[in-house]
Design an enzyme around this catalytic site. Sequence first.
Site, PDB file in Angstrom:
ATOM      1  N   ARG A 104       0.878  -1.174   0.000  1.00 57.46           N
ATOM      2  CA  ARG A 104       0.000   0.000   0.000  1.00 57.46           C
ATOM      3  C   ARG A 104       0.912   1.219   0.000  1.00 57.46           C
ATOM      4  O   ARG A 104       1.723   1.400   0.915  1.00 57.46           O
ATOM      5  CB  ARG A 104      -0.898  -0.001   1.235  1.00 57.46           C
ATOM      6  CG  ARG A 104      -1.550   1.340   1.481  1.00 57.46           C
ATOM      7  CD  ARG A 104      -2.623   1.322   2.530  1.00 57.46           C
ATOM      8  NE  ARG A 104      -3.808   0.619   2.047  1.00 57.46           N
ATOM      9  CZ  ARG A 104      -5.008   0.707   2.639  1.00 57.46           C
ATOM     10  NH1 ARG A 104      -5.166   1.444   3.716  1.00 57.46           N
ATOM     11  NH2 ARG A 104      -6.027   0.043   2.155  1.00 57.46           N
ATOM     12  N   HIS A 131      -7.610   0.850  -6.082  1.00 54.47           N
ATOM     13  CA  HIS A 131      -7.800   0.018  -4.881  1.00 54.47           C
ATOM     14  C   HIS A 131      -8.507  -1.278  -5.314  1.00 54.47           C
ATOM     15  O   HIS A 131      -9.665  -1.525  -4.974  1.00 54.47           O
ATOM     16  CB  HIS A 131      -8.624   0.783  -3.844  1.00 54.47           C
ATOM     17  CG  HIS A 131      -8.568   0.210  -2.453  1.00 54.47           C
ATOM     18  ND1 HIS A 131      -7.762  -0.864  -2.130  1.00 54.47           N
ATOM     19  CD2 HIS A 131      -9.215   0.565  -1.299  1.00 54.47           C
ATOM     20  CE1 HIS A 131      -7.924  -1.146  -0.840  1.00 54.47           C
ATOM     21  NE2 HIS A 131      -8.804  -0.298  -0.319  1.00 54.47           N
ATOM     22  N   GLN A 134     -10.274  -3.958  -2.882  1.00 49.38           N
ATOM     23  CA  GLN A 134     -11.533  -3.484  -2.313  1.00 49.38           C
ATOM     24  C   GLN A 134     -12.692  -3.681  -3.291  1.00 49.38           C
ATOM     25  O   GLN A 134     -13.778  -4.124  -2.897  1.00 49.38           O
ATOM     26  CB  GLN A 134     -11.408  -1.996  -1.949  1.00 49.38           C
ATOM     27  CG  GLN A 134     -12.681  -1.410  -1.359  1.00 49.38           C
ATOM     28  CD  GLN A 134     -12.988  -1.968   0.018  1.00 49.38           C
ATOM     29  OE1 GLN A 134     -12.140  -1.926   0.903  1.00 49.38           O
ATOM     30  NE2 GLN A 134     -14.190  -2.503   0.212  1.00 49.38           N
ATOM     31  N   ASP A 221     -17.294   7.225  -0.851  1.00 44.78           N
ATOM     32  CA  ASP A 221     -16.004   7.144  -0.149  1.00 44.78           C
ATOM     33  C   ASP A 221     -15.718   8.528   0.427  1.00 44.78           C
ATOM     34  O   ASP A 221     -16.376   9.514   0.057  1.00 44.78           O
ATOM     35  CB  ASP A 221     -14.920   6.710  -1.163  1.00 44.78           C
ATOM     36  CG  ASP A 221     -13.567   6.407  -0.517  1.00 44.78           C
ATOM     37  OD1 ASP A 221     -13.502   6.293   0.727  1.00 44.78           O
ATOM     38  OD2 ASP A 221     -12.574   6.300  -1.258  1.00 44.78           O
ATOM     39  N   CYS A 261     -16.239   1.619   1.384  1.00 37.48           N
ATOM     40  CA  CYS A 261     -15.052   0.800   1.670  1.00 37.48           C
ATOM     41  C   CYS A 261     -14.571   0.951   3.110  1.00 37.48           C
ATOM     42  O   CYS A 261     -13.886   0.074   3.615  1.00 37.48           O
ATOM     43  CB  CYS A 261     -13.934   1.134   0.688  1.00 37.48           C
ATOM     44  SG  CYS A 261     -13.309   2.822   0.827  1.00 37.48           S
ATOM     45  N   ARG A 289     -13.357  -8.559   2.186  1.00 34.25           N
ATOM     46  CA  ARG A 289     -11.930  -8.312   1.910  1.00 34.25           C
ATOM     47  C   ARG A 289     -11.121  -9.576   2.207  1.00 34.25           C
ATOM     48  O   ARG A 289     -10.233  -9.967   1.467  1.00 34.25           O
ATOM     49  CB  ARG A 289     -11.399  -7.153   2.785  1.00 34.25           C
ATOM     50  CG  ARG A 289     -11.946  -5.789   2.439  1.00 34.25           C
ATOM     51  CD  ARG A 289     -11.495  -5.308   1.068  1.00 34.25           C
ATOM     52  NE  ARG A 289     -10.050  -5.237   0.927  1.00 34.25           N
ATOM     53  CZ  ARG A 289      -9.291  -4.236   1.379  1.00 34.25           C
ATOM     54  NH1 ARG A 289      -9.845  -3.198   1.974  1.00 34.25           N
ATOM     55  NH2 ARG A 289      -7.983  -4.232   1.196  1.00 34.25           N
TER      56      ARG A 289
END
Length: 306
Positions: A104, A131, A134, A221, A261, A289
């Site tokens: 990440r 991402h 996700q 988000d 998320c 996830r």
Amino acid sequence: MPDRAHRDFLAIPDFSRKELESLFDLADRMSKGKYDRKPLAGKSLAMIFMKSSTRTRVSFEVGTWQLGGHALFLSPRDVQLGRGEPIKDTARVLSRYVDGIMIRTFAHAEVEELAQYADIPIINGLTDLLHPCQILADLLTVKQQLGGYEGKKVAWIGDGNNMANSWINAAYRLGFELTLACPEGYDPDATILKRAQKEAKVTVVRDPKEAADGADVVNTDVWASMGQEEEQKIREKAFAGYQVDGALMKRASKKAIFLHCLPAHRGEEVSESVIEGPQSRVWDEAENRLHVQKAIMAVLMGGEKL
Ligand code: CP
Ligand code: NVA
């Protein structure tokens, strides 16, 4: 010697549509307790985190362990990467010790460089651009909750960020309808959008109501992503009117689900009543996830076939 015949997961289009469907089947079996193999026995995953994480860190670490392997948490304070050791050197050194790397970080180019120099699978755990893990979890949630994504209308409300770009990549691969409502100046990546628009009905609009109308999935988000904290105040102004609240959810299909998320900022991009309400599936989404990432690791690092 390290295995050079490996594949990475940096973006959703790294898998074909058929492979994605097979990956969802594997993840779904894992989520139902119907998978008891240990394909990572004797294997290690290095997890490089240049940004904070709750879900990604815990789900990858626990997932590796559940598949029989071992995970190492590497923050910039612990590894020389944080003191400027080149990515390409880190890639070649870690390739001699571990069997896969999850990273990440900020610039997507860093993940691509890591993949270029490593001899082991690289998994993208979030960059400023994408991402993908996700969105696989989100799609599995959509399949489990609504029976599939074919013919479904997905709405994205808010920033044209890493999440939005990965949703666009998913529409590109899987062909569902996606409408994104983003304020001017906060559009998704133009190249990713253009490519998807050749394959699927992907539209960017300014009005959140237009995106939410008749949607089966309503998604949002945070307004300021990691690394954009100093823009918080400017963004609060730019995104005024983009909150997913009860009124916006009423425009969506009666059976629509709400996804986020996480972490969420209640009272900003989503109201308390929506995230805690009956249409919210955010906890199932977070759980997924674990299942999709286990499926990815079983395939990339554990020899499981798709
Ligand atoms: N959704 C997500 O990636 O959460 P974390 O930042 O906690 O990993
Ligand atoms: N867009 C958010 C996602 C967090 C999981 C960020 O990049 O901070």
